[in-house]
Scaffold this motif. Structure first.
Motif, PDB file in Angstrom:
ATOM      1  N   ILE A   1       0.872  -1.173   0.000  1.00  0.00           N
ATOM      2  CA  ILE A   1       0.000   0.000   0.000  1.00  0.00           C
ATOM      3  C   ILE A   1       0.906   1.220   0.000  1.00  0.00           C
ATOM      4  N   VAL A   2       0.641   2.181  -0.874  1.00  0.00           N
ATOM      5  CA  VAL A   2       1.430   3.405  -0.939  1.00  0.00           C
ATOM      6  C   VAL A   2       0.515   4.592  -0.666  1.00  0.00           C
ATOM      7  N   LEU A   3       0.851   5.356   0.367  1.00  0.00           N
ATOM      8  CA  LEU A   3       0.102   6.564   0.719  1.00  0.00           C
ATOM      9  C   LEU A   3       0.841   7.774   0.160  1.00  0.00           C
ATOM     10  N   ASP A   4       0.210   8.544  -0.700  1.00  0.00           N
ATOM     11  CA  ASP A   4       0.777   9.811  -1.152  1.00  0.00           C
ATOM     12  C   ASP A   4       0.401  10.870  -0.122  1.00  0.00           C
ATOM     13  N   THR A   5       1.394  11.507   0.452  1.00  0.00           N
ATOM     14  CA  THR A   5       1.110  12.483   1.508  1.00  0.00           C
ATOM     15  C   THR A   5       1.285  13.911   1.000  1.00  0.00           C
ATOM     16  N   LYS A   6       0.630  14.836   1.674  1.00  0.00           N
ATOM     17  CA  LYS A   6       0.645  16.232   1.242  1.00  0.00           C
ATOM     18  C   LYS A   6       1.971  16.914   1.509  1.00  0.00           C
ATOM     19  N   GLY A   7       2.770  16.328   2.376  1.00  0.00           N
ATOM     20  CA  GLY A   7       4.060  16.886   2.721  1.00  0.00           C
ATOM     21  C   GLY A   7       4.846  15.859   3.517  1.00  0.00           C
ATOM     22  N   PRO A   8       5.956  16.252   4.118  1.00  0.00           N
ATOM     23  CA  PRO A   8       6.737  15.307   4.921  1.00  0.00           C
ATOM     24  C   PRO A   8       5.969  14.883   6.172  1.00  0.00           C
TER      25      PRO A   8
END
Length: 393
Positions: free
Chosen positions: A91-98
């Motif tokens: 599962i890969v979560l794209d995050t809005k920032g670090p």
């Protein structure tokens, strides 16, 4: 419109099943939860540029709600999931920032609640994020091409044709407006073509993937080279944004350092970044060595690739609709084997209604696979006769 179904990916009852997913929180703290049929072991790590949280799991069957992952909440922009190798899912979560992963834990089923995976994340600054990456002892793993696919030569002089259905596993490729994934469409075509080639008895055939598995781009090239393939055919189905208008028909690509047109350049850029989808960005390595590989590519190999591409375009004209400019060139990573004649076939546009109807048709797949088989026959007949019939690219 009636949906046409492709052959399903085999599911085994012994695999855990992911049944639901939810994201809660805000731009400071976010929790990601997945329900499973049984407790599993997981490992999570972070990657930068773009910012991602990667969760490695044993092989699971994903039965999540439709469009799960298209939108996130809090620190999570979106997420994707799928098989990356036999025995392993991701599962890969794209995050809005670090972000910092504060907690990663799993819970067994209890009190009427399913087993759960829980990931707690907190916003952080880039310096802290990069420092945490440096301290991670988890080494990301990616799928290897299935070694068992390689046929033993044992003195067999028949040419080896490697078929490469694009995408797979966590990387779905493009998606049609009615929900079909490119990875399924091209796998169905690849399997049909494999069966025809094997039935002819003229060739040995290997596939970079014969199921819903993610294979990195460079692994696909290495797969063909390690087996001393005589021909490599990568199979894809394109799509263009509605804002860019309409396009239709099949096209065939060969390798070039300079794209033949803007559309070829756009497509190569998109396809060459597909490894990012699996959570591990490998595009820097191919970019670093791309010019070397192209310089080292033998003139004869380039000529053979172009010869086969021309043969294939000629055969396609009698069986399927062609793009207005069917013969193209671009810098696709999967075409960069210096010693294996290679082409990338775009079967059609999943964003175009009539093309999609063909792509989902078993009859069309059979007819078009016949055309590819005929082009392969012509290609090897010319090679045996010592006539390349192709100039430099």
């Amino acid at each position: 419109m009636t949906a046409h179904k492709l052959p399903p990916v085999a599911e085994t009852a012994t695999f855990p099943v992911a049944t639901d997913v939810r994201v809660g929180g805000d731009d400071k703290q976010t929790r990601f939860v997945v329900d499973f049929s049984q407790k599993i072991d997981v490992a999570a790590f972070t990657l930068a540029d773009p910012y991602r949280v990667v969760i490695d799991l044993p092989q699971v069957v994903f039965k999540l709600p439709p469009q799960a992952g298209d939108r996130g909440r809090g620190l999570v922009k979106a997420f994707r999931y799928g098989l990356i190798m036999q025995g392993g899912s991701r599962i890969v979560l794209d995050t809005k920032g670090p972000v910092r992963v504060d907690k990663t834990f799993t819970l067994a089923a209890a009190d009427g609640q399913p087993a759960r995976l829980v990931i707690d994340m907190t916003a952080t600054d880039r310096d802290s994020f990069l420092r945490n990456i440096a301290l991670q002892d988890h080494v990301p793993h990616i799928a290897k091409a299935n070694v068992s696919e390689a046929p033993a030569a044992d003195g067999d002089a028949r040419p080896l044709v490697v078929l490469d259905p694009g995408h797979g596993g966590i990387d779905s490729g493009t998606k049609s407006g009615s929900g079909q994934d490119e990875k399924d469409v091209v796998l169905a075509f690849g399997l049909a073509l494999r069966d025809k080639l094997l039935k002819s008895g003229k060739y040995r055939v290997a596939m970079t993937r014969s199921d819903d598995t993610f294979i990195p781009l460079t692994e696909r090239v290495q797969f063909a080279r390690a087996r001393k393939a005589a021909l490599f055919i990568s199979i894809h189905a394109d799509s263009i944004p509605r804002s860019e208008g309409q396009a239709e028909g099949a096209s065939v690509y060969t390798l070039s350092a300079k794209a033949s047109d803007a559309e070829a350049g756009r497509l190569a850029e998109v396809e060459n970044k597909s490894d990012v989808i699996a959570g591990v960005d490998l595009t820097s390595e191919p970019n670093d060595v791309a010019s070397i590989l192209i310089d080292l590519a033998q003139r004869e190999t380039k000529a053979f690739s172009l010869q086969f591409a021309r043969d294939l375009v000629g055969e396609f004209k009698g069986s399927t609709r062609m793009h207005q400019h069917p013969l193209k060139a671009a810098g696709f990573i999967v075409l960069k084997a210096p010693d294996v004649p290679s082409v990338l076939v775009e079967l059609g546009y999943m964003s175009t209604k009539d093309d999609l109807k063909n792509l989902m048709s078993k009859e069309w797949r059979s007819r078009t696979a016949d055309s590819v088989a005929h082009a392969i026959d012509a290609f090897f007949a010319q090679r045996v006769a010592g006539r390349t019939g192709a100039g430099g690219n």
